[in-house]
Structure formats: C-alpha cells, structure tokens
Design a protein around this motif. Structure first.
Motif, PDB file in Angstrom:
ATOM      1  N   MET A 239       0.868  -1.194  -0.025  1.00  0.00           N
ATOM      2  CA  MET A 239      -0.061   0.054  -0.158  1.00  0.00           C
ATOM      3  C   MET A 239       0.953   1.301   0.011  1.00  0.00           C
ATOM      4  O   MET A 239       0.530   2.298  -0.605  1.00  0.00           O
ATOM      5  CB  MET A 239      -0.841  -0.017   1.281  1.00  0.00           C
ATOM      6  N   GLU A 240       1.934   1.192   0.661  1.00  0.00           N
ATOM      7  CA  GLU A 240       2.911   2.358   0.439  1.00  0.00           C
ATOM      8  C   GLU A 240       3.529   2.788  -0.733  1.00  0.00           C
ATOM      9  O   GLU A 240       3.253   3.737  -1.142  1.00  0.00           O
ATOM     10  CB  GLU A 240       4.037   2.295   1.783  1.00  0.00           C
ATOM     11  N   GLU A 241       3.843   1.505  -1.610  1.00  0.00           N
ATOM     12  CA  GLU A 241       4.221   1.496  -2.973  1.00  0.00           C
ATOM     13  C   GLU A 241       3.166   2.056  -3.660  1.00  0.00           C
ATOM     14  O   GLU A 241       3.033   2.830  -4.778  1.00  0.00           O
ATOM     15  CB  GLU A 241       4.718   0.350  -3.254  1.00  0.00           C
ATOM     16  N   ARG A 273      -8.595   1.164   0.167  1.00  0.00           N
ATOM     17  CA  ARG A 273      -9.429   1.793   0.980  1.00  0.00           C
ATOM     18  C   ARG A 273      -9.462   1.559   2.434  1.00  0.00           C
ATOM     19  O   ARG A 273      -9.545   2.185   3.296  1.00  0.00           O
ATOM     20  CB  ARG A 273     -10.846   1.480   0.477  1.00  0.00           C
ATOM     21  N   LYS A 274      -9.222   0.070   2.814  1.00  0.00           N
ATOM     22  CA  LYS A 274      -9.241  -0.291   4.293  1.00  0.00           C
ATOM     23  C   LYS A 274      -7.864   0.419   4.849  1.00  0.00           C
ATOM     24  O   LYS A 274      -7.826   0.537   5.991  1.00  0.00           O
ATOM     25  CB  LYS A 274      -8.978  -1.990   4.055  1.00  0.00           C
ATOM     26  N   HIS A 275      -6.877   0.705   4.149  1.00  0.00           N
ATOM     27  CA  HIS A 275      -5.277   0.912   4.884  1.00  0.00           C
ATOM     28  C   HIS A 275      -5.575   2.537   4.719  1.00  0.00           C
ATOM     29  O   HIS A 275      -4.978   3.192   5.639  1.00  0.00           O
ATOM     30  CB  HIS A 275      -4.444   0.537   4.005  1.00  0.00           C
ATOM     31  N   THR A 276      -6.340   3.221   3.943  1.00  0.00           N
ATOM     32  CA  THR A 276      -6.098   4.658   3.714  1.00  0.00           C
ATOM     33  C   THR A 276      -7.449   5.485   3.839  1.00  0.00           C
ATOM     34  O   THR A 276      -7.406   6.572   4.197  1.00  0.00           O
ATOM     35  CB  THR A 276      -5.715   5.116   2.274  1.00  0.00           C
ATOM     36  N   GLY A 277      -8.558   4.652   3.843  1.00  0.00           N
ATOM     37  CA  GLY A 277      -9.955   5.393   4.219  1.00  0.00           C
ATOM     38  C   GLY A 277     -10.447   5.900   2.910  1.00  0.00           C
ATOM     39  O   GLY A 277     -11.567   6.490   2.913  1.00  0.00           O
ATOM     40  N   VAL A 278      -9.672   5.806   1.779  1.00  0.00           N
ATOM     41  CA  VAL A 278     -10.309   6.402   0.388  1.00  0.00           C
ATOM     42  C   VAL A 278     -10.041   5.648  -0.753  1.00  0.00           C
ATOM     43  O   VAL A 278      -9.069   4.612  -0.348  1.00  0.00           O
ATOM     44  CB  VAL A 278      -9.775   7.935   0.181  1.00  0.00           C
ATOM     45  N   SER A 279     -10.451   5.762  -1.755  1.00  0.00           N
ATOM     46  CA  SER A 279     -10.354   4.763  -2.903  1.00  0.00           C
ATOM     47  C   SER A 279      -8.976   5.392  -3.395  1.00  0.00           C
ATOM     48  O   SER A 279      -8.629   6.526  -3.395  1.00  0.00           O
ATOM     49  CB  SER A 279     -11.491   4.791  -3.921  1.00  0.00           C
TER      50      SER A 279
END
Length: 284
Positions: A239-241, A273-279
C-alpha cells in the motif's frame, strides 16, 4: 505528474521516500550496520522496528521537529539539528514522524551496533541529545563511507568497536536488558526481498529462509520487531508503494494494482480503501 520513477532509499525500517547515499552492510551479530540517508522534508507516521541491536540515529544536516511514541501512546517532540542524535533500545516498535525545515537537505546516519559488540549491556534511551565523542567517532565512519571508494570495512568496524565502548560506558543503565526481535541485518534482508516481490504472492517460507529461521520462529520475532505479522507488513509495503505510484506517476490505477500484486481492480481498491480510508482514485 512526472511519470519517471525517482530514486528511493532501501530504508531499513521500511520504504521511506528518500535516497540511500551510502551503506555498510552487516553479515553477523558482531558487525556494525550503517546507512546514510537523505530524508524527505515531511514524513507521516512510520514504524521503527525493535531489534536486538542498539540503534543510533545521527543528524548530518538540516533541522527538524521529530516526534516519537510507543504504538498508540502520546507523541513526544524534539527539535533537532546537525550533530544531535537518538539512541534507541526499545523492546517494542516505535512510531515516528517529522517535519524538516525547508532550504537544507535533511540527512541522517543510522548505526546499528552488533549484538555481540555490546555484550548484553542495557542502555538508556536518548532523544535529541549531543555527545562530542560520539559525534567524532561517527564522523570517522561517515567520512570513510562517503569519501573512500571503496570504503574499508575493517576501518569502519574498528571505529565501531570504539563507538560500542563509548556508548556502553556512557549510556549504560542498571535495568535488566530485554532486547528481542529479528536482528537488524536479517530484517533488512527480508525487507529488501519483500520490496522486490511486491507484485508476487506472499511467500512466508522464502522470507523465513532469508532470516535463517523456521516459519514459526520467523513469524514470532518479525512481529516482535514490527508489531505486525509478516503477511500484514507485506500488505503495508504494497500500500505504501501504491500511494507512491499514485502520487508520483501517471500509471493507470489498474497497472498500479498489478504492480503491487492485485490482478483484480476491485480487490486492489478494497484493500487500498481499508488502509487509507479512501479509494485509489480519490487518493490520487
């Protein structure tokens, strides 16, 4: 957006945008592991793993407000300038974030003192302090790594031995030494392999082999170091990448999903979305 990928550090603690300027890799518990890194001006919350080695972070240039806390705890801020240092011996992962002043590159040197070099001595935590002797020894290591091509590993190791003696007698504490987790040089080896395999399925056995441990033991000490299981940390790196690619390239969201191991766009969007809260599209 610029579609040309920028150079990024093979950062030990995890992927942090920046540049790896020089590195002296450790091969055993008796070696010192050193990285010199240029950091981004502002960094959001990251995890600094707990490792058996004592970690020294020495500020080479720039000025920044650095905040740190135990996971979920209260943030403690320190304003640091070139010459200041941190000594970390935490038994659990530490969360960190910073904001550096504009105009001067924010560069740091990370020094992991080999476990056997410290002879099981317990050390106290130090944040944003100054130590003329420590700085003089670290400057010898920095100069060797930057100015000599190639750097002499025996010279660096010799200075590191003196550094270990100074740290032990200056920052020793009577508290019982409790240091666990995966050793820094092995953890770095695993992080590097994870970074290279983000587009591939997660393979616990492969990473355990790199750490020279059984899958069970590897999973236990990896979580002790990072606070996350190997599989969850692998997803975190994906997700960071993905965030980097969304921000810094014009690649399509579908191709970005593929680059971090998701053949299904809907699955990628769901995990993101699960990790950042947005699409992904909203994040971009």
């Amino acid at each position: 957006m610029n579609s040309t990928p920028r150079t990024s550090a093979e950062a030990f603690e995890e992927y942090i945008p920046g540049e790896l300027l020089a590195e002296h890799r450790a091969q055993s518990s008796g070696d010192v592991f050193v990285q010199i890194l240029a950091r981004r001006q502002e960094q959001e919350n990251i995890i600094i793993p707990a490792v058996p080695e004592a970690l020294i972070v020495w500020i080479l240039s720039g000025e920044a407000v650095v905040e740190e806390r135990p996971p979920g705890g209260e943030w403690v801020a320190n304003r640091v300038v070139a010459g200041d240092f941190f000594l970390t011996t935490a038994t659990t992962p530490t969360e960190m974030r910073w904001k550096a002043a504009a105009g001067t590159p924010f560069t740091v040197m990370h020094v992991y003192i080999g476990v056997s070099m410290m002879q099981n001595i317990a050390l106290r935590e130090v944040s944003g302090a100054r130590d003329a002797t420590l700085s003089a020894l670290l400057e010898h290591i920095r100069a060797e790594m930057i100015d000599q091509h190639p750097a002499n590993g025996r010279f660096i190791q010799g200075i590191a031995q003196a550094l270990a003696v100074h740290v032990a007698r200056t920052y020793k504490t009577d508290a019982e030494r409790q240091r666990g987790g995966l050793q820094a040089f092995k953890l770095h080896r695993v992080f590097e392999a994870m970074r290279e395999r983000l587009a591939q399925p997660f393979d616990l056995a492969e990473f355990a082999d790199l750490a020279e441990l059984s899958e069970f033991h590897f999973s236990r000490v990896f979580k002790q170091s990072t606070g996350l299981s190997p599989s969850r940390y692998f997803i975190r790196m994906r997700m960071e990448e993905a965030r980097r690619l969304l921000t810094e390239t014009d690649n399509s969201i579908i191709n970005i999903g593929l680059a971090v191991g998701y053949n299904s766009p809907s699955h990628f969007a769901s995990v993101f979305r699960k990790h950042t809260g947005v699409s992904p599209s909203t994040y971009r």
